[in-house]
Each structure stands twice: as C-alpha cells, then as structure tokens.
Design a protein around this motif. Structure first.
Motif, PDB file in Angstrom:
ATOM      1  N   PRO A  32       6.110  13.572 -11.327  1.00 17.54           N
ATOM      2  CA  PRO A  32       4.765  12.987 -11.329  1.00 17.54           C
ATOM      3  C   PRO A  32       4.519  12.089 -10.119  1.00 17.54           C
ATOM      4  O   PRO A  32       5.431  11.438  -9.617  1.00 17.54           O
ATOM      5  CB  PRO A  32       4.723  12.197 -12.641  1.00 17.54           C
ATOM      6  N   GLN A  33       3.259  12.046  -9.698  1.00 21.23           N
ATOM      7  CA  GLN A  33       2.855  11.230  -8.553  1.00 21.23           C
ATOM      8  C   GLN A  33       1.534  10.539  -8.842  1.00 21.23           C
ATOM      9  O   GLN A  33       0.768  10.930  -9.732  1.00 21.23           O
ATOM     10  CB  GLN A  33       2.692  12.086  -7.292  1.00 21.23           C
ATOM     11  N   VAL A  34       1.260   9.542  -8.042  1.00 22.96           N
ATOM     12  CA  VAL A  34      -0.054   8.922  -7.959  1.00 22.96           C
ATOM     13  C   VAL A  34      -0.608   9.203  -6.574  1.00 22.96           C
ATOM     14  O   VAL A  34       0.089   9.010  -5.565  1.00 22.96           O
ATOM     15  CB  VAL A  34       0.025   7.397  -8.188  1.00 22.96           C
ATOM     16  N   ALA A  35      -1.846   9.706  -6.511  1.00 24.18           N
ATOM     17  CA  ALA A  35      -2.553   9.872  -5.234  1.00 24.18           C
ATOM     18  C   ALA A  35      -3.685   8.850  -5.202  1.00 24.18           C
ATOM     19  O   ALA A  35      -4.545   8.841  -6.091  1.00 24.18           O
ATOM     20  CB  ALA A  35      -3.098  11.282  -5.100  1.00 24.18           C
ATOM     21  N   LEU A  36      -3.673   8.000  -4.204  1.00 25.11           N
ATOM     22  CA  LEU A  36      -4.700   6.969  -4.068  1.00 25.11           C
ATOM     23  C   LEU A  36      -5.540   7.251  -2.828  1.00 25.11           C
ATOM     24  O   LEU A  36      -5.029   7.230  -1.707  1.00 25.11           O
ATOM     25  CB  LEU A  36      -4.059   5.586  -3.959  1.00 25.11           C
ATOM     26  N   TYR A  37      -6.836   7.514  -3.050  1.00 24.05           N
ATOM     27  CA  TYR A  37      -7.785   7.728  -1.962  1.00 24.05           C
ATOM     28  C   TYR A  37      -8.593   6.448  -1.779  1.00 24.05           C
ATOM     29  O   TYR A  37      -9.190   5.924  -2.732  1.00 24.05           O
ATOM     30  CB  TYR A  37      -8.719   8.888  -2.283  1.00 24.05           C
ATOM     31  N   TYR A  38      -8.615   5.969  -0.550  1.00 26.28           N
ATOM     32  CA  TYR A  38      -9.220   4.671  -0.266  1.00 26.28           C
ATOM     33  C   TYR A  38     -10.316   4.830   0.783  1.00 26.28           C
ATOM     34  O   TYR A  38     -10.084   5.400   1.861  1.00 26.28           O
ATOM     35  CB  TYR A  38      -8.140   3.715   0.234  1.00 26.28           C
ATOM     36  N   ALA A  39     -11.523   4.349   0.457  1.00 24.41           N
ATOM     37  CA  ALA A  39     -12.652   4.386   1.389  1.00 24.41           C
ATOM     38  C   ALA A  39     -12.711   3.057   2.130  1.00 24.41           C
ATOM     39  O   ALA A  39     -12.906   2.003   1.518  1.00 24.41           O
ATOM     40  CB  ALA A  39     -13.959   4.634   0.638  1.00 24.41           C
ATOM     41  N   THR A  40     -12.510   3.107   3.436  1.00 21.22           N
ATOM     42  CA  THR A  40     -12.440   1.873   4.224  1.00 21.22           C
ATOM     43  C   THR A  40     -12.816   2.145   5.672  1.00 21.22           C
ATOM     44  O   THR A  40     -12.729   3.280   6.152  1.00 21.22           O
ATOM     45  CB  THR A  40     -11.022   1.286   4.171  1.00 21.22           C
ATOM     46  N   SER A  41     -13.215   1.096   6.361  1.00 20.63           N
ATOM     47  CA  SER A  41     -13.481   1.192   7.796  1.00 20.63           C
ATOM     48  C   SER A  41     -12.262   0.793   8.616  1.00 20.63           C
ATOM     49  O   SER A  41     -12.289   0.873   9.843  1.00 20.63           O
ATOM     50  CB  SER A  41     -14.666   0.288   8.169  1.00 20.63           C
ATOM     51  N   TRP A  42     -11.182   0.366   7.952  1.00 24.18           N
ATOM     52  CA  TRP A  42      -9.960   0.018   8.677  1.00 24.18           C
ATOM     53  C   TRP A  42      -9.403   1.246   9.365  1.00 24.18           C
ATOM     54  O   TRP A  42      -9.370   2.346   8.796  1.00 24.18           O
ATOM     55  CB  TRP A  42      -8.911  -0.533   7.724  1.00 24.18           C
ATOM     56  N   SER A  43      -8.901   1.075  10.575  1.00 27.95           N
ATOM     57  CA  SER A  43      -8.300   2.196  11.303  1.00 27.95           C
ATOM     58  C   SER A  43      -6.942   2.562  10.728  1.00 27.95           C
ATOM     59  O   SER A  43      -6.515   3.721  10.807  1.00 27.95           O
ATOM     60  CB  SER A  43      -8.158   1.856  12.790  1.00 27.95           C
ATOM     61  N   GLN A  44      -6.247   1.573  10.137  1.00 26.28           N
ATOM     62  CA  GLN A  44      -4.992   1.855   9.445  1.00 26.28           C
ATOM     63  C   GLN A  44      -4.911   0.990   8.196  1.00 26.28           C
ATOM     64  O   GLN A  44      -5.429  -0.119   8.161  1.00 26.28           O
ATOM     65  CB  GLN A  44      -3.782   1.624  10.339  1.00 26.28           C
ATOM     66  N   THR A  45      -4.259   1.546   7.180  1.00 26.22           N
ATOM     67  CA  THR A  45      -4.174   0.859   5.897  1.00 26.22           C
ATOM     68  C   THR A  45      -2.774   1.017   5.321  1.00 26.22           C
ATOM     69  O   THR A  45      -2.159   2.084   5.455  1.00 26.22           O
ATOM     70  CB  THR A  45      -5.196   1.433   4.897  1.00 26.22           C
ATOM     71  N   PHE A  46      -2.291  -0.041   4.674  1.00 20.88           N
ATOM     72  CA  PHE A  46      -1.001  -0.005   3.999  1.00 20.88           C
ATOM     73  C   PHE A  46      -1.198  -0.383   2.533  1.00 20.88           C
ATOM     74  O   PHE A  46      -1.987  -1.280   2.216  1.00 20.88           O
ATOM     75  CB  PHE A  46      -0.008  -0.976   4.647  1.00 20.88           C
ATOM     76  N   CYS A  47      -0.481   0.326   1.667  1.00 20.46           N
ATOM     77  CA  CYS A  47      -0.489   0.017   0.245  1.00 20.46           C
ATOM     78  C   CYS A  47       0.757  -0.802  -0.072  1.00 20.46           C
ATOM     79  O   CYS A  47       1.886  -0.286  -0.010  1.00 20.46           O
ATOM     80  CB  CYS A  47      -0.515   1.309  -0.576  1.00 20.46           C
ATOM     81  N   HIS A  48       0.557  -2.081  -0.385  1.00 19.18           N
ATOM     82  CA  HIS A  48       1.657  -2.969  -0.758  1.00 19.18           C
ATOM     83  C   HIS A  48       1.784  -2.875  -2.271  1.00 19.18           C
ATOM     84  O   HIS A  48       0.882  -3.301  -3.011  1.00 19.18           O
ATOM     85  CB  HIS A  48       1.346  -4.398  -0.302  1.00 19.18           C
ATOM     86  N   HIS A  49       2.887  -2.287  -2.756  1.00 16.50           N
ATOM     87  CA  HIS A  49       2.934  -1.899  -4.164  1.00 16.50           C
ATOM     88  C   HIS A  49       4.311  -2.115  -4.792  1.00 16.50           C
ATOM     89  O   HIS A  49       5.321  -2.224  -4.090  1.00 16.50           O
ATOM     90  CB  HIS A  49       2.570  -0.415  -4.302  1.00 16.50           C
ATOM     91  N   ALA A  50       4.295  -2.129  -6.138  1.00 15.82           N
ATOM     92  CA  ALA A  50       5.539  -2.218  -6.898  1.00 15.82           C
ATOM     93  C   ALA A  50       5.337  -1.561  -8.255  1.00 15.82           C
ATOM     94  O   ALA A  50       4.273  -1.690  -8.878  1.00 15.82           O
ATOM     95  CB  ALA A  50       5.951  -3.672  -7.093  1.00 15.82           C
ATOM     96  N   TRP A  51       6.366  -0.838  -8.695  1.00 10.14           N
ATOM     97  CA  TRP A  51       6.364  -0.256 -10.032  1.00 10.14           C
ATOM     98  C   TRP A  51       6.968  -1.264 -11.010  1.00 10.14           C
ATOM     99  O   TRP A  51       7.905  -1.997 -10.674  1.00 10.14           O
ATOM    100  CB  TRP A  51       7.194   1.032 -10.054  1.00 10.14           C
ATOM    101  N   MET A  52       6.419  -1.287 -12.216  1.00  6.73           N
ATOM    102  CA  MET A  52       6.925  -2.212 -13.231  1.00  6.73           C
ATOM    103  C   MET A  52       8.415  -2.022 -13.460  1.00  6.73           C
ATOM    104  O   MET A  52       9.166  -2.984 -13.720  1.00  6.73           O
ATOM    105  CB  MET A  52       6.178  -2.018 -14.549  1.00  6.73           C
ATOM    106  N   ALA A  53       8.870  -0.755 -13.333  1.00  4.71           N
ATOM    107  CA  ALA A  53      10.267  -0.457 -13.626  1.00  4.71           C
ATOM    108  C   ALA A  53      11.231  -1.136 -12.670  1.00  4.71           C
ATOM    109  O   ALA A  53      12.386  -1.391 -13.017  1.00  4.71           O
ATOM    110  CB  ALA A  53      10.492   1.058 -13.610  1.00  4.71           C
ATOM    111  N   THR A  54      10.783  -1.437 -11.446  1.00  3.97           N
ATOM    112  CA  THR A  54      11.701  -1.992 -10.443  1.00  3.97           C
ATOM    113  C   THR A  54      11.306  -3.380  -9.966  1.00  3.97           C
ATOM    114  O   THR A  54      12.173  -4.170  -9.572  1.00  3.97           O
ATOM    115  CB  THR A  54      11.764  -1.066  -9.210  1.00  3.97           C
ATOM    116  N   GLN A  55       9.989  -3.666  -9.960  1.00  2.00           N
ATOM    117  CA  GLN A  55       9.476  -4.919  -9.418  1.00  2.00           C
ATOM    118  C   GLN A  55       9.900  -5.138  -7.969  1.00  2.00           C
ATOM    119  O   GLN A  55      10.018  -6.277  -7.504  1.00  2.00           O
ATOM    120  CB  GLN A  55       9.922  -6.109 -10.285  1.00  2.00           C
ATOM    121  N   GLN A  56      10.139  -4.035  -7.271  1.00  2.00           N
ATOM    122  CA  GLN A  56      10.462  -4.104  -5.850  1.00  2.00           C
ATOM    123  C   GLN A  56       9.211  -3.751  -5.038  1.00  2.00           C
ATOM    124  O   GLN A  56       8.692  -2.645  -5.143  1.00  2.00           O
ATOM    125  CB  GLN A  56      11.593  -3.128  -5.519  1.00  2.00           C
ATOM    126  N   TRP A  57       8.759  -4.692  -4.240  1.00  2.00           N
ATOM    127  CA  TRP A  57       7.518  -4.487  -3.481  1.00  2.00           C
ATOM    128  C   TRP A  57       7.819  -3.744  -2.187  1.00  2.00           C
ATOM    129  O   TRP A  57       8.752  -4.087  -1.460  1.00  2.00           O
ATOM    130  CB  TRP A  57       6.850  -5.821  -3.183  1.00  2.00           C
TER     131      TRP A  57
END
Length: 409
Positions: free
Chosen positions: A47-72
C-alpha cells in the motif's frame, strides 16, 4: 500530417521555459525515473499514499512521519508534466508495523515557508490512497485505473481546438490523479513541438514524455521546466548503428540522382539516429532499392520509412530499434504499464506501427486512407477488440475511444 509507408532495408526490420530550441536541459534523465509518479498506486509493492499538492512553489518537500515509527523524514515532490503546472506529487510507502495507518506531515519549500493545517497543526491522514491538498483542503480521491495514452499530434490530438480542450479538461479531471501518463509521439523535432505547444498553450496539455523525430528521441521535463533527453534510449539506438556508413550510402544516392531529384532535408530535421532525404516521386523506387542494397552491404541494421505526397517523398533512415512502436514499448515497459492499460492513438499511415503492437489502439474518425485500408485488412484477420475505429475526429475520437475501453466516465 504526412502519410508514411514502411519498407525494410536488407538485414533490417521494419507555460515551458524558454523559446523553441532553448528548452533542452542538460541534466541526466530516464523515463524509468517517472515510474515513481505514474502507474497503479502501490505497483504491487504494498500500500501507498499518493499526495498531490497544488502550489506555486518551484520545489516542495513533504516533512512526514508514520505513527508506527515516529521518525520524521523529508520526501521531495515531483512536478506532474501533464497537469499543466498545477500539481506536484509524492508517493510514500505505508509503514504501519501492525499499528493504524496514520501519517502526519507538513509541506515546505525548503526555504523557510511551511504549509500546515488549521491552527498550525500537522496534516494527518489515516488510510492509504490518493489525496489532494489545495488551499488547505486535504481530500481523499476516488480510485480508478491508471492509463498510458500515447498519441500522435497532428491530425490526432491537434487539429480541432475545441476537442483538444475537451481532452484537456477530461484528462485533468479524471486521469492525472490516477497516476496516468500522457505521451506525444510525433515526427516533429523538439523545437517544432515547443513552437506548437506555445501556439496551442490554451488548449494543448504538455505531456509527461515526448517521443519525437519518428521515435529517435525521447524527452521528459525536469524540475526546472526544461526538456531533457533520455540518454538510455539514445544509447540503445547506438547498438549495431553506423551513422557514418549510412550517410556515405545516402551521399552516393544523391550523386546518382542529382540535385534536382534528391536532397538532404534541413539540418533541424536530422539527428545522429535519423537521416532524412527528399526524393522526387519518379525516383522513389530507385532510391529505396539503392539504399536497401547499399546499407545491407555495410551490414547496418536499419528501418526505412517513406512518407509524403505532392511530387516529393521523404525517406527516413533509422536504426533498427527506432520508430514509433519501439519507443512506445520502451516507455511502457520503463513505466510498468500493462498492455491493456496502454492506448496508442493515430490518424494516418505514419501511425500504423504505433497501432500494430500488443497495446490497445484508437483510430480517430478522420483517419487517412492508408490507415483505413490497413485497418480493413487486419479487421478481417481479427484483432480481439484491441483496436477501436471511432466516429469522432481528432481529440474527440481519443475521448470516444477511451470511453469505449472504459477509461472515461
């Protein structure tokens, strides 16, 4: 577009940056790199998550963590070429370790700006799937099959602005968020394509991948909006190809026929894997035979493609592995699309090879006579519903065909 027929040589088988000509990037690029953006979500790897983001930024980063690990961690979003500049996307493998599938994240441009949920909280989602984030609204999208559409341009995707615009609207509303990929396969060179894209920018979507110059060049967009060549494809065409030997045979042909009966096409139409000549109608048979025999003696594996009308024909000499079908199959395999979810679209004899492979195909209603005759011949042999000869012309025919295959609501 100009109609094409094929004849085998002996031993062969048949809003972007910059002006036209200045948008060819210099970095490394591979069609395979786009596999992380396109195709079925999960791709058989869980399984995966696909995140589509509408933005004017030329580059974007997703800062994320799963509950199972809490590792950002940080994951870079990629621009979706055929979204017309609207969406950037990232696909994340679900990490649950037996716990609920909960993902917390914020978006950042990497330069100090952040997009957070209301009240400065982290965004949160709780199950796999496709999501969009636009103007602070995180929405889970419905599911649907990802499709790879590989379309000719002139006379197929382009020719009627209203139907081209209708395709654009349908693609953006039904296909981009499924992980579908849009490819144009054209005889145009990159500068010629960019000129067309500028002329039709209000109705014609940029593709995710461009196959140009009769299948001898493959380009994709980099993060800066520049078209970068897939050099892996070029290296593949180098195998058993000797451009110098082919040119010598072509020069000998021009001497034999004289300047009033044959010439090389302008340099913009040529490349290291495509040698193109113009030949008068009354000299075509002689020219084809001369090239077949001469190239055969050199032991070079080639494909000869003849096209055109109105007193002159064009003869393209290509490596054996080049062409619209071969380049389609390369892209399909690199992106991991199944044959039944790959749709080739065309309108003339130039597209016979494109439509003759194992994938599904759409012949638009304005198809030229040579393509109609080919379809009538194979219809008698049976094609198991692989091909759809539709009534609507041009891009409207593509939509009709996609609907007949179940890919358009």
């Amino acid at each position: 577009m100009r109609a094409r027929t094929l004849r085998q040589a002996k031993g062969s088988t048949c809003a972007l940056r910059g002006a036209a000509g200045s948008s060819h990037g210099t970095g490394q690029a591979r069609v395979a790199d786009l596999k992380r953006l396109h195709g079925p979500l999960g791709g058989g790897n869980g399984p995966q998550v696909a995140l589509y983001y509408a933005t004017s930024w030329s580059q974007t980063f997703c800062h994320h963590a799963w509950m199972a690990t809490q590792q950002w961690k940080d994951a870079k979003l990629e621009h979706v070429g055929s979204s017309g500049g609207k969406w950037q996307v990232v696909r994340l493998d679900v990490v649950s370790a037996g716990q609920p599938c909960v993902l917390q994240f914020v978006l950042t441009d990497g330069k100090g700006q952040y997009d957070k949920a209301h009240g400065g909280r982290d965004y949160q989602l709780e199950r796999p799937g496709t999501y969009t984030l636009e103007d602070g609204k995180l929405v889970r999208q419905g599911s649907g099959d990802a499709v790879l559409v590989v379309s000719d341009l002139d006379g197929t995707m382009v020719g009627d602005d209203a139907s081209t615009a209708a395709f654009k609207e349908t693609w953006l509303s039904q296909h981009v968020l499924r992980g579908s990929a849009l490819v144009y396969s054209t005889g145009r060179t990159l500068p010629q394509f960019l000129q067309l894209l500028e002329e039709k920018k209000n109705v014609l979507l940029p593709p995710d991948i461009l196959i140009s110059a009769v299948g001898t060049k493959i380009y994709l967009l980099n993060g800066e909006g520049e078209w970068v060549e897939d050099l892996n494809w070029s290296k593949r065409l180098d195998e058993e190809w000797d451009a110098a030997a082919v040119r010598e045979v072509a020069y000998a042909l021009l001497v034999r026929l004289g300047q009033d009966r044959a010439h090389f096409r302008p340099a913009v139409e040529l490349n290291e894997h495509k040698i193109t000549m113009g030949v008068r109608d009354d000299a075509v048979d002689e020219a084809m035979q001369f090239l077949q025999e001469g190239i055969g003696k050199e032991g070079v594996q080639t494909t000869l493609v003849m096209s055109g009308e109105g007193g002159w024909k064009y003869i393209d000499v290509l490596p054996q592995g080049a062409g619209k079908l071969q380049s389609l199959e390369y892209v399909r395999e690199e992106l991991g699309f199944d044959e039944k979810c790959t749709i080739a679209c065309g309108d003339s004899g130039n597209d016979i090879l494109l439509l003759s492979g194992p994938s599904r195909g759409i012949i638009v209603g304005n198809a030229q006579e040579d393509l109609r005759k080919w379809y009538e011949e194979i219809e008698g042999q049976g094609h198991n519903g692989r091909l759809a000869f539709v009534e609507a012309p041009m891009a409207g025919g593509i939509l009709e065909g996609l609907s007949s295959f179940g890919f358009v609501k």
